[in-house]
Design an enzyme around this catalytic site. Structure first.
Site, mmCIF file in Angstrom:
data_model
loop_
_atom_site.group_PDB
_atom_site.id
_atom_site.type_symbol
_atom_site.label_atom_id
_atom_site.label_comp_id
_atom_site.label_asym_id
_atom_site.label_seq_id
_atom_site.Cartn_x
_atom_site.Cartn_y
_atom_site.Cartn_z
ATOM 1 N N GLU A 93 36.842 32.418 38.105
ATOM 2 C CA GLU A 93 37.491 31.807 39.263
ATOM 3 C C GLU A 93 37.017 30.367 39.446
ATOM 4 O OE1 GLU A 93 38.273 34.837 42.676
ATOM 5 O OE2 GLU A 93 36.167 34.999 42.148
ATOM 6 N N GLU B 250 47.291 35.739 41.634
ATOM 7 C CA GLU B 250 46.546 36.418 42.685
ATOM 8 C C GLU B 250 47.205 36.090 44.012
ATOM 9 O OE1 GLU B 250 42.141 36.711 44.842
ATOM 10 O OE2 GLU B 250 42.398 35.433 43.077
ATOM 11 N N GLU C 10 41.624 43.997 44.051
ATOM 12 C CA GLU C 10 40.330 43.319 43.978
ATOM 13 C C GLU C 10 39.441 43.708 45.149
ATOM 14 O OE1 GLU C 10 40.460 39.129 43.492
ATOM 15 O OE2 GLU C 10 41.703 39.201 41.687
ATOM 16 N N ASN D 168 43.807 41.386 47.102
ATOM 17 C CA ASN D 168 42.501 41.698 47.677
ATOM 18 C C ASN D 168 42.639 42.811 48.706
ATOM 19 O OD1 ASN D 168 40.530 39.395 46.730
ATOM 20 N ND2 ASN D 168 42.501 38.423 47.170
ATOM 21 N N ASP E 228 35.354 41.618 42.395
ATOM 22 C CA ASP E 228 35.510 40.193 42.677
ATOM 23 C C ASP E 228 34.161 39.567 43.034
ATOM 24 O OD1 ASP E 228 36.797 37.812 43.072
ATOM 25 O OD2 ASP E 228 37.683 38.348 45.003
#
Length: 395
Positions: free
Chosen positions: A354, A178, A267, A235, A297
């Site tokens: 996460e 990520e 995300e 993101n 997310d």
């Protein structure tokens, strides 16, 4: 770590009016490398908070004169940054409610410790935040950032990306990374997003920063992803969902860099993703038609319904780290994690956890058949060169 050697950076302050319990906790913590101080009254405790500067705090919620929730409120008022463990003989529901109250006030709540407890449970909670505490001290320098500094940072490319690996839980193989934005501030050092994203929002520059992150991330991935099957998650901001050219720009960048869109995961936070509008649905659908994957997310922190989740074209669901952190000590959190994994499987969504910070969490997620995970226990975020070396050793 040598248990007889005390790390002066690990200071534990205990607030408990039961001396026997407090001394038991203190002995376990001291053997675990902590300097410990005991407080039996809130007045003494707050004096010690200022003077002792604890890295960790344990609070008994049932205290005469000032209950634990009042203590939390006062800690938030003085800007306490210690990692807080809440301890009580009350039922799990009360402990979990107090935990949520602390988190809502911006405190660092490590978890809850029901009485009676096992020494291993205490040690796990003390260790859970060790890496986070070190990272915070290393990256969160004192000082405020200004709008002028932000504008200069955008002009001079001071924003950089770090990458956190994800693994397949069934096999332990690396699944991807990520991309996480950081600000390499010229005087304050490396700043985490919570230090600057509110200012970026205030300045109306979130879309610009999102495009910079996409450009930088795709350029890095074009090299790091060559010859393997890794994915990269990025993101994106809510503004991207109203930008009609967003999908085309993203697709053109991938074509230019020869990156397969199917290996890129975009995300969106749960709150952003479920703001229904015709433009949002158009853009999300076009993103999927172009081959990109979509992830929701921080799932569990918003108010989306199952029908909303089923109607939007997601391919992945990420379980918020707050539930992963609490799942070993909270029956409710464990059920929420399990139900989210079940929901993801029912809707044919990839499930990702996460914030995995210890082996026990990793095993529990594996038993629940979660598919992927990321967190400090696996690997912390690293700059592009460091993560490329990390990946080379494991692929």
């Amino acid at each position: 770590m040598d248990q007889d050697k005390v790390d002066q950076g690990r200071r534990l302050l205990i607030l408990d009016d039961e001396p026997t319990v407090a001394m038991t906790v203190a002995r376990i913590a001291e053997r675990h490398g902590f300097t410990v101080r005991l407080s039996e009254s809130p007045r003494e405790f707050f004096h010690d908070v200022a003077r002792f500067a604890p890295s960790h705090i344990i609070i008994d919620l049932l205290m005469p004169g000032m209950d634990g929730v009042e203590v939390l409120r006062n800690l938030a008022a003085v800007g306490c940054h210690a990692n807080i463990i809440m301890m009580s003989g009350m039922g799990a529901k009360v402990l979990e409610s107090a935990q949520r109250a602390g988190l809502e006030r911006g405190l660092r709540i490590s978890g809850i410790l029901p009485k009676p407890f096992k020494p291993a449970e205490l040690r796990a909670l003390l260790d859970a935040d060790a890496d986070r505490a070190l990272l915070s001290r290393a990256t969160e320098a004192d000082g405020e950032v200004s709008l002028g500094e932000l504008e200069a940072a955008l002009r001079t490319d001071q924003f950089v990306l770090h990458y956190q690996p994800k693994i397949h839980l069934a096999t332990g193989r690396v699944a991807g990374v990520e991309a996480l934005v950081r600000w390499q501030h010229p005087t304050l050092g490396l700043l985490l997003p919570q230090r600057f994203l509110p200012l970026v929002e205030q300045a109306g520059s979130m879309d610009l920063l999102t495009y910079r992150v996409i450009e930088t991330g795709l350029a890095w991935f074009a090299e790091a992803g060559r010859g393997n099957e890794l994915t990269m998650a990025i993101n994106i901001s809510g503004g991207s969902l109203t930008d009609v050219i967003f999908t085309d720009v993203l697709s053109e960048q991938c074509t230019l860099l020869k990156v397969d869109p199917a290996r890129i995961i975009l995300e969106l936070t749960e709150t952003t993703a479920t703001r229904r509008s015709a433009d949002t649905l158009d853009i999300l659908t076009r993103v999927r038609l172009k081959g990109f994957k979509l992830s929701i997310d921080d799932y569990g922190t918003g108010y989306s319904s199952m029908s909303q989740l089923a109607q939007l074209p997601f391919s992945e669901i990420k379980i918020d780290k707050s539930f992963v952190a609490a799942m070993l000590n909270s029956g409710e959190a464990h059920k929420l994690v399990a139900s989210t994994i079940g929901l993801g499987n029912a809707l044919h969504l990839l499930t990702v956890a996460e914030g995995v910070e210890n082996e026990q969490q990793l095993r529990a997620l594996t038993e629940l058949e979660c598919e992927q995970a990321q967190g400090f226990h696996i690997a912390r975020p690293m700059d592009g060169a460091a993560v490329r070396e990390w990946l080379r050793e494991r692929i």
